[in-house]
Design an enzyme around this catalytic site. Structure first.
Site, PDB file in Angstrom:
ATOM      1  N   LYS A  45       0.736  -0.929  -0.294  1.00 31.81           N
ATOM      2  CA  LYS A  45      -0.208   0.082  -0.227  1.00 31.81           C
ATOM      3  C   LYS A  45       0.373   1.162   0.087  1.00 31.81           C
ATOM      4  CE  LYS A  45      -3.645   2.765   0.345  1.00 31.81           C
ATOM      5  NZ  LYS A  45      -4.451   3.184  -0.876  1.00 31.81           N
ATOM      6  N   MET A  73     -10.987   6.304  -0.802  1.00 30.40           N
ATOM      7  CA  MET A  73     -10.101   5.533   0.611  1.00 30.40           C
ATOM      8  C   MET A  73      -9.012   6.277   1.202  1.00 30.40           C
ATOM      9  SD  MET A  73     -10.799   2.610   0.811  1.00 30.40           S
ATOM     10  CE  MET A  73      -9.695   1.734   1.824  1.00 30.40           C
ATOM     11  N   CYS A 130      -2.862   9.065  -6.462  1.00 29.00           N
ATOM     12  CA  CYS A 130      -3.579   9.237  -6.089  1.00 29.00           C
ATOM     13  C   CYS A 130      -5.347  10.668  -5.696  1.00 29.00           C
ATOM     14  CB  CYS A 130      -3.270   9.300  -4.272  1.00 29.00           C
ATOM     15  SG  CYS A 130      -5.648   9.254  -2.954  1.00 29.00           S
ATOM     16  N   VAL A 192      -3.373   2.329 -15.042  1.00 30.02           N
ATOM     17  CA  VAL A 192      -3.517   3.492 -14.891  1.00 30.02           C
ATOM     18  C   VAL A 192      -3.933   3.178 -13.053  1.00 30.02           C
ATOM     19  CG1 VAL A 192      -3.780   4.656 -17.251  1.00 30.02           C
ATOM     20  CG2 VAL A 192      -5.554   3.167 -15.546  1.00 30.02           C
ATOM     21  N   SER A 194      -6.968   4.311 -10.267  1.00 27.18           N
ATOM     22  CA  SER A 194      -8.352   5.037 -10.548  1.00 27.18           C
ATOM     23  C   SER A 194      -8.294   5.843 -11.302  1.00 27.18           C
ATOM     24  CB  SER A 194      -9.235   4.499  -8.805  1.00 27.18           C
ATOM     25  OG  SER A 194      -8.194   5.646  -8.530  1.00 27.18           O
ATOM     26  N   GLY A 221     -12.627  -1.434 -11.863  1.00 29.18           N
ATOM     27  CA  GLY A 221     -12.879  -2.497 -12.219  1.00 29.18           C
ATOM     28  C   GLY A 221     -13.051  -2.798 -14.155  1.00 29.18           C
TER      29      GLY A 221
HETATM   30  O1  RRO Z   1      -6.456   5.827  -0.442  1.00 30.94           O
HETATM   31  C1  RRO Z   1      -6.780   5.931  -2.251  1.00 30.94           C
HETATM   32  O2  RRO Z   1      -7.798   6.536  -1.409  1.00 30.94           O
HETATM   33  C2  RRO Z   1      -6.071   5.245  -2.992  1.00 30.94           C
HETATM   34  C3  RRO Z   1      -5.025   5.538  -3.541  1.00 30.94           C
HETATM   35 BR1  RRO Z   1      -3.648   6.186  -2.663  1.00 30.94          BR
HETATM   36  C4  RRO Z   1      -4.665   5.725  -4.626  1.00 30.94           C
HETATM   37  O3  RRO Z   1      -3.739   5.330  -5.350  1.00 30.94           O
HETATM   38  N1  RRO Z   1      -5.664   5.112  -5.619  1.00 30.94           N
HETATM   39  C5  RRO Z   1      -6.984   5.367  -5.239  1.00 30.94           C
HETATM   40  O4  RRO Z   1      -7.936   4.883  -6.204  1.00 30.94           O
HETATM   41  N2  RRO Z   1      -7.667   4.939  -3.891  1.00 30.94           N
END
Ligand code: RRO
Length: 315
Positions: A45, A73, A130, A192, A194, A221
């Protein structure tokens, strides 16, 4: 099939790994990927300097179709020391990629300096994409900042670095990012992340499905497969051959892995569908890929990798 693939000093016996963020926050999860049949590598992570709780729940939503997700997240992670300890001191059975991020350029640079000082010699992935830190843009959408950051890191760093990119949607942007990346001795790019800041609505309640950021979040997805393939293909056509590619996005079947290979991916990572199915997915995908190779009488990866045909070429 012989899946043997090399990126920098790491050797991979299988093509598949977890996409960053999925199933890789704790040692327990990382170990489950390490031991999953069909897995070729493990990604940690993305780590910040200090551990972070991330955004409030609900922050991850799987669509009722079980093939798509949206997340906000907000970078929950146990901090760089935790993941550095994992890659340095645990018995690793697979190549492991240490993913790092930061809320500022200073934090990213400090993380890379800490890794260098530790003597870690494996692959590092700089997460430049992110979409979920409130108030912070995705770094790699700012081309000058990306160039400046890489220039700064390579002024002192001589190890093996990859970058995680956001999806691009404009041909001029593919040209621009590739030109920047080609200036540096990068081991690989991962395309890539998200697809940033989509919005999903619950039809029962007329409300968004995520608490943070007013419901906006990164899409993953099956819905992002075409975007992911376009990015892998566009980058493969533009990057110097020494820069390898990890293809990420829209993988739910062996055919999706095959398509990433056609576009030029060296390895392929799985996010949303791994979260849905768990680590047994790697063997399923590899079995489905094997079946496609058998049906098409393909005997080596070289016959597939980067071999996507245009419509004016023979079948
Ligand atoms: O932790 C996140 O919200 C997150 C990260 Br670091 C990322 O690189 N890509 C994503 O979709 N969520």
């Amino acid at each position: 099939m012989n899946y043997s693939t090399t990126i920098a000093n790491e050797h991979f016996d299988h093509l598949l790994l977890n996409a960053g963020g999925i199933f890789c926050e704790t040692v327990d999860q990382l170990e489950k990927i390490q031991h999953a049949p069909g897995a070729g590598a493990v990604m940690t992570k993305s780590a910040t300097a200090e551990k972070r709780a991330g955004n409030p729940n609900p922050r991850y939503f799987t669509y009722p179709d079980h093939h798509n997700t949206i997340n906000a997240m907000g970078l929950p992670n146990l901090g760089i020391d935790y993941y550095l300890d994992y890659v340095l001191h645990h018995q690793l059975t697979l190549p492991t990629i240490l993913s790092v991020v930061g809320l500022s350029e200073e934090e990213i640079v400090a993380n890379v300096k800490k890794i260098r000082a530790s003597g870690y010699d494996g692959l590092i992935e700089l997460n430049l994409s992110c979409p979920n830190v409130p108030g912070k843009p995705q770094i790699a959408y700012d081309f000058d900042t990306t160039d400046h950051l890489l220039d700064r890191i390579y002024s002192f760093f001589t190890g093996h670095l990859g970058v995680k990119l956001p999806p691009y949607f404009d041909m001029a942007h593919f040209d621009r990012i590739a030109k920047i990346l080609n200036q540096y001795p990068l081991a690989y790019v991962n395309a890539v992340n998200s697809v940033g800041n989509g919005l999903v609505i619950d039809p029962e309640t007329d409300r968004v499905v995520l608490m943070a950021k007013g419901g906006f979040g990164g899409l993953g997805g099956a819905q992002i497969k075409a975007t992911a393939l376009a990015n892998v293909r566009a980058l493969r056509l533009r990057l110097k051959p020494e820069i390898k590619i990890i293809g990420t996005g829209g993988v739910t079947t062996g055919r999706d892995v095959y398509d990433h290979l056609l576009c030029g991916a060296d390895l392929v990572s799985v996010g949303s569908q791994l979260a849905i199915e768990g680590p047994s997915i790697f063997q399923r995908l590899e079995d489905e890929l094997e079946a496609i190779f058998a049906e098409k009488h393909i005997e080596s990866l070289d016959q597939v990798r980067g071999k996507l045909k245009r419509l004016d070429e023979a079948e």
